[in-house]
Design a protein around this motif. Structure first.
Motif, PDB file in Angstrom:
ATOM      1  N   LEU A   3     131.008  17.684   3.992  1.00 21.18           N
ATOM      2  CA  LEU A   3     129.818  18.536   3.962  1.00 21.18           C
ATOM      3  C   LEU A   3     129.090  18.461   5.295  1.00 21.18           C
ATOM      4  N   SER A   4     128.945  17.249   5.815  1.00 17.77           N
ATOM      5  CA  SER A   4     128.274  17.057   7.095  1.00 17.77           C
ATOM      6  C   SER A   4     128.990  17.823   8.208  1.00 17.77           C
ATOM      7  N   ALA A   5     130.327  17.747   8.221  1.00 21.41           N
ATOM      8  CA  ALA A   5     131.117  18.456   9.240  1.00 21.41           C
ATOM      9  C   ALA A   5     130.953  19.963   9.074  1.00 21.41           C
ATOM     10  N   TYR A   6     130.922  20.428   7.814  1.00 21.91           N
ATOM     11  CA  TYR A   6     130.744  21.856   7.552  1.00 21.91           C
ATOM     12  C   TYR A   6     129.392  22.319   8.082  1.00 21.91           C
ATOM     13  N   VAL A   7     128.340  21.557   7.769  1.00 23.03           N
ATOM     14  CA  VAL A   7     126.982  21.910   8.199  1.00 23.03           C
ATOM     15  C   VAL A   7     126.904  21.947   9.722  1.00 23.03           C
ATOM     16  N   GLU A   8     127.458  20.942  10.380  1.00 21.47           N
ATOM     17  CA  GLU A   8     127.401  20.882  11.839  1.00 21.47           C
ATOM     18  C   GLU A   8     128.180  22.027  12.488  1.00 21.47           C
ATOM     19  N   THR A   9     129.263  22.447  11.850  1.00 25.62           N
ATOM     20  CA  THR A   9     130.083  23.529  12.398  1.00 25.62           C
ATOM     21  C   THR A   9     129.405  24.880  12.253  1.00 25.62           C
ATOM     22  N   HIS A  10     128.699  25.089  11.142  1.00 31.27           N
ATOM     23  CA  HIS A  10     128.172  26.414  10.828  1.00 31.27           C
ATOM     24  C   HIS A  10     126.696  26.634  11.192  1.00 31.27           C
ATOM     25  N   PHE A  11     125.947  25.565  11.384  1.00 31.27           N
ATOM     26  CA  PHE A  11     124.507  25.726  11.658  1.00 31.27           C
ATOM     27  C   PHE A  11     124.108  24.890  12.868  1.00 31.27           C
ATOM     28  N   LYS A  12     123.385  25.551  13.780  1.00 29.25           N
ATOM     29  CA  LYS A  12     122.981  24.866  15.004  1.00 29.25           C
ATOM     30  C   LYS A  12     121.685  24.087  14.819  1.00 29.25           C
ATOM     31  N   THR A  13     120.805  24.584  13.920  1.00 27.32           N
ATOM     32  CA  THR A  13     119.508  23.934  13.730  1.00 27.32           C
ATOM     33  C   THR A  13     119.226  23.755  12.236  1.00 27.32           C
ATOM     34  N   GLU A  14     118.259  22.908  11.975  1.00 22.88           N
ATOM     35  CA  GLU A  14     117.831  22.696  10.589  1.00 22.88           C
ATOM     36  C   GLU A  14     117.256  23.990  10.007  1.00 22.88           C
ATOM     37  N   GLU A  15     116.556  24.761  10.854  1.00 25.96           N
ATOM     38  CA  GLU A  15     115.971  26.029  10.401  1.00 25.96           C
ATOM     39  C   GLU A  15     117.057  26.997   9.927  1.00 25.96           C
ATOM     40  N   GLU A  16     118.177  27.050  10.677  1.00 21.92           N
ATOM     41  CA  GLU A  16     119.296  27.916  10.279  1.00 21.92           C
ATOM     42  C   GLU A  16     119.839  27.489   8.918  1.00 21.92           C
ATOM     43  N   LEU A  17     119.984  26.190   8.722  1.00 19.25           N
ATOM     44  CA  LEU A  17     120.489  25.664   7.451  1.00 19.25           C
ATOM     45  C   LEU A  17     119.518  26.010   6.321  1.00 19.25           C
ATOM     46  N   ARG A  18     118.220  25.786   6.563  1.00 19.86           N
ATOM     47  CA  ARG A  18     117.211  26.096   5.537  1.00 19.86           C
ATOM     48  C   ARG A  18     117.225  27.590   5.177  1.00 19.86           C
ATOM     49  N   ALA A  19     117.343  28.445   6.188  1.00 18.99           N
ATOM     50  CA  ALA A  19     117.368  29.893   5.952  1.00 18.99           C
ATOM     51  C   ALA A  19     118.601  30.282   5.132  1.00 18.99           C
ATOM     52  N   ALA A  20     119.749  29.675   5.454  1.00 22.00           N
ATOM     53  CA  ALA A  20     120.989  29.974   4.726  1.00 22.00           C
ATOM     54  C   ALA A  20     120.877  29.506   3.276  1.00 22.00           C
ATOM     55  N   LEU A  21     120.310  28.320   3.057  1.00 18.70           N
ATOM     56  CA  LEU A  21     120.133  27.804   1.694  1.00 18.70           C
ATOM     57  C   LEU A  21     119.174  28.683   0.896  1.00 18.70           C
ATOM     58  N   LYS A  22     118.093  29.104   1.560  1.00 19.52           N
ATOM     59  CA  LYS A  22     117.114  29.977   0.890  1.00 19.52           C
ATOM     60  C   LYS A  22     117.775  31.290   0.464  1.00 19.52           C
ATOM     61  N   GLU A  23     118.589  31.867   1.377  1.00 19.33           N
ATOM     62  CA  GLU A  23     119.280  33.122   1.069  1.00 19.33           C
ATOM     63  C   GLU A  23     120.258  32.921  -0.093  1.00 19.33           C
ATOM     64  N   GLU A  24     120.975  31.799  -0.068  1.00 20.18           N
ATOM     65  CA  GLU A  24     121.943  31.496  -1.138  1.00 20.18           C
ATOM     66  C   GLU A  24     121.240  31.384  -2.488  1.00 20.18           C
ATOM     67  N   ILE A  25     120.101  30.697  -2.520  1.00 17.23           N
ATOM     68  CA  ILE A  25     119.340  30.522  -3.765  1.00 17.23           C
ATOM     69  C   ILE A  25     118.788  31.861  -4.248  1.00 17.23           C
ATOM     70  N   GLU A  26     118.253  32.654  -3.327  1.00 16.83           N
ATOM     71  CA  GLU A  26     117.730  33.978  -3.694  1.00 16.83           C
ATOM     72  C   GLU A  26     118.831  34.866  -4.258  1.00 16.83           C
ATOM     73  N   ASN A  27     120.004  34.849  -3.616  1.00 16.40           N
ATOM     74  CA  ASN A  27     121.137  35.648  -4.101  1.00 16.40           C
ATOM     75  C   ASN A  27     121.548  35.217  -5.508  1.00 16.40           C
ATOM     76  N   TYR A  28     121.543  33.899  -5.748  1.00 19.84           N
ATOM     77  CA  TYR A  28     121.906  33.386  -7.073  1.00 19.84           C
ATOM     78  C   TYR A  28     120.945  33.934  -8.132  1.00 19.84           C
ATOM     79  N   TRP A  29     119.633  33.838  -7.870  1.00 23.34           N
ATOM     80  CA  TRP A  29     118.653  34.264  -8.875  1.00 23.34           C
ATOM     81  C   TRP A  29     118.612  35.783  -9.028  1.00 23.34           C
ATOM     82  N   GLN A  30     118.894  36.512  -7.937  1.00 27.08           N
ATOM     83  CA  GLN A  30     119.006  37.978  -8.068  1.00 27.08           C
ATOM     84  C   GLN A  30     120.187  38.328  -8.974  1.00 27.08           C
ATOM     85  N   GLY A  31     121.284  37.591  -8.819  1.00 32.80           N
ATOM     86  CA  GLY A  31     122.452  37.796  -9.678  1.00 32.80           C
ATOM     87  C   GLY A  31     122.133  37.494 -11.134  1.00 32.80           C
TER      88      GLY A  31
END
Length: 187
Positions: A3-31
């Motif tokens: 997971l750590s390697a995945y996060v480091e590969t796909h996100f440059k900053t903590e803000e990017e990770l937080r934004a991606a998680l927020k989008e993922e959660i929003e998409n889940y609840w919209q579904g």
């Protein structure tokens, strides 16, 4: 570690990770919200559409028409679900025709391809995916596969069409309340 390697590969900053998680959660609840709306549309159409079927004839057919004979008790238990499925088939087929909804061969192929890719998940399929086209060709010759994929696609198109024709009221609920609504009905 993975997971750590995945996060480091796909996100440059903590803000990017937080934004991606927020989008993922929003998409889940919209579904989840969309599933609830579709469930309500389904039940509205089933409950508000009056249809009478020859119950005794259908029960006899259920009892003896399958590969294995069923007991009268099994038929009584299964009949309400069978009755609703029959009703839904007739309602949905009529609405599909009225709304001129269609599924093309290309849409079927794309859907099947996406299903295969989803099945393999994050596994690397390599650069040569020519096998995929021939695999989809074989799937397109399987009547059961094509019919199942067609039903899922046309039903999705039907609900998209129905959703565009209604004005749902928004209601804020907790995740527990939404889960309770979703488990309240069985199709």
């Amino acid at each position: 570690e993975k997971l750590s390697a995945y996060v480091e590969t796909h996100f440059k900053t903590e803000e990017e990770l937080r934004a991606a998680l927020k989008e993922e959660i929003e998409n889940y609840w919209q579904g989840q919200s969309r599933n609830q709306l579709q469930d309500q549309l389904y039940h509205y159409l089933i409950d508000e559409t009056s249809m009478e079927f020859p119950a005794e004839f259908l029960k006899r057919w259920l009892q003896t028409g399958g590969e294995q004979a069923k007991t009268a008790e099994q038929v009584e238990a299964e009949f309400p679900v069978f009755n609703n499925q029959l009703k839904w088939t007739l309602i949905s087929d009529k609405l599909i025709k009225e709304n001129k909804l269609e599924v093309s061969n290309d849409e079927l192929r794309d859907y099947m391809k996406a299903e295969v890719m989803r099945y393999f998940g994050s596994m690397s399929l390599g650069d040569d995916t020519s096998w995929l086209e021939s695999y989809i060709d074989r799937m397109m010759k399987d009547e059961k596969q094509v019919d199942g994929s067609y039903r899922r696609l046309i039903t999705d198109k039907l609900f998209i069409s129905l959703e565009s024709q209604v004005k749902p009221k928004e209601k804020e609920v907790t995740s527990e309340e939404l889960a309770a609504m979703q488990h309240h009905h069985a199709h």
